[in-house]
Motif scaffolding. Sequence first.
Motif, short mmCIF file in Angstrom:
data_model
loop_
_atom_site.label_atom_id
_atom_site.label_comp_id
_atom_site.label_asym_id
_atom_site.label_seq_id
_atom_site.Cartn_x
_atom_site.Cartn_y
_atom_site.Cartn_z
N GLU B 61 -13.40 -0.22 -3.87
CA GLU B 61 -13.95 1.32 -3.96
C GLU B 61 -12.86 2.42 -4.12
O GLU B 61 -12.12 2.79 -3.00
CB GLU B 61 -14.66 1.26 -2.55
N ASN B 62 -12.55 2.73 -5.17
CA ASN B 62 -11.46 4.00 -5.63
C ASN B 62 -10.18 3.48 -5.07
O ASN B 62 -9.75 2.50 -5.64
CB ASN B 62 -12.10 5.47 -4.97
N ARG B 63 -9.66 4.09 -3.87
CA ARG B 63 -8.12 3.89 -3.55
C ARG B 63 -8.20 2.73 -2.66
O ARG B 63 -7.20 2.15 -2.19
CB ARG B 63 -7.60 5.15 -2.91
N PHE B 64 -9.49 2.12 -2.20
CA PHE B 64 -9.41 0.77 -1.26
C PHE B 64 -9.77 -0.35 -2.10
O PHE B 64 -10.77 -0.26 -2.84
CB PHE B 64 -10.44 1.31 -0.10
N SER B 65 -9.01 -1.17 -1.83
CA SER B 65 -9.30 -2.58 -2.25
C SER B 65 -8.98 -3.51 -1.29
O SER B 65 -8.45 -3.59 -0.30
CB SER B 65 -8.61 -2.79 -3.48
#
Lengths: 113, 115
Positions: B61-65
């Motif tokens: 999710e965007n900058r979060f993985s």
Amino acid sequence: DGGITQSPKYLFRKEGQNVTLSCEQNLNHDAMYWYRQDPGQGLRLIYYSQIVNDFQKGDIAEGYSVSREKKESFPLTVTSAQKNPTAFYLCASKRAGDYYEQYFGPGTRLTVT
Amino acid sequence: AQTVTQSQPEMSVQEAETVTLSCTYDTSESDYYLFWYKQPPSRQMILVIRQEAYKQQNATENRFSVNFQKAAKSFSLKISDSQLGDAAMYFCAYRSPGVNSKLTFGKGITLSVRP
């Protein structure tokens, strides 16, 4: 806007008094939950309800009671039997079905002295 | 009973850098869901990312993985290009499938972001 409302944000009570925390949701979610959060601890489940007029005990239900008379409301009563009631209380709700996640309210900080 | 362990109580990251938050869990089930929630100073719990155990692909999710290692029962969160607004407590959570399923939370990790 849809969401979960918990009121009040801060609540103060004297020891020996029962106190009821409010939780209302307008998300049309079927399930609702109450959690307790203490410093250094994760969230611990107190009670949950999957449907109106039905609820189940969570992991730390002693000293608490709930009701689910309406789909949108799930009040939590902290009774005088709860030995350490001072904590942060979070309410959550969820749509029926495995895929969906829980949405949380802003919480109520209860202080009992 | 399922348990979720977050062994690091605190972490710090420089703004714009990458940080990884660790989480392990214990379960005998093969099908379940894993979550990372963020709790900023306002204490509002916000879902960051979700992983279904039956999916081999790691969620992003965007900058979060996440790095989901099912055999190792590990579920770490990677935050790329850290921002000051990422400073918060992060909770890992587990949920079984089923009508009466419940979320089991880890104890959380406090992430600070240095400007």
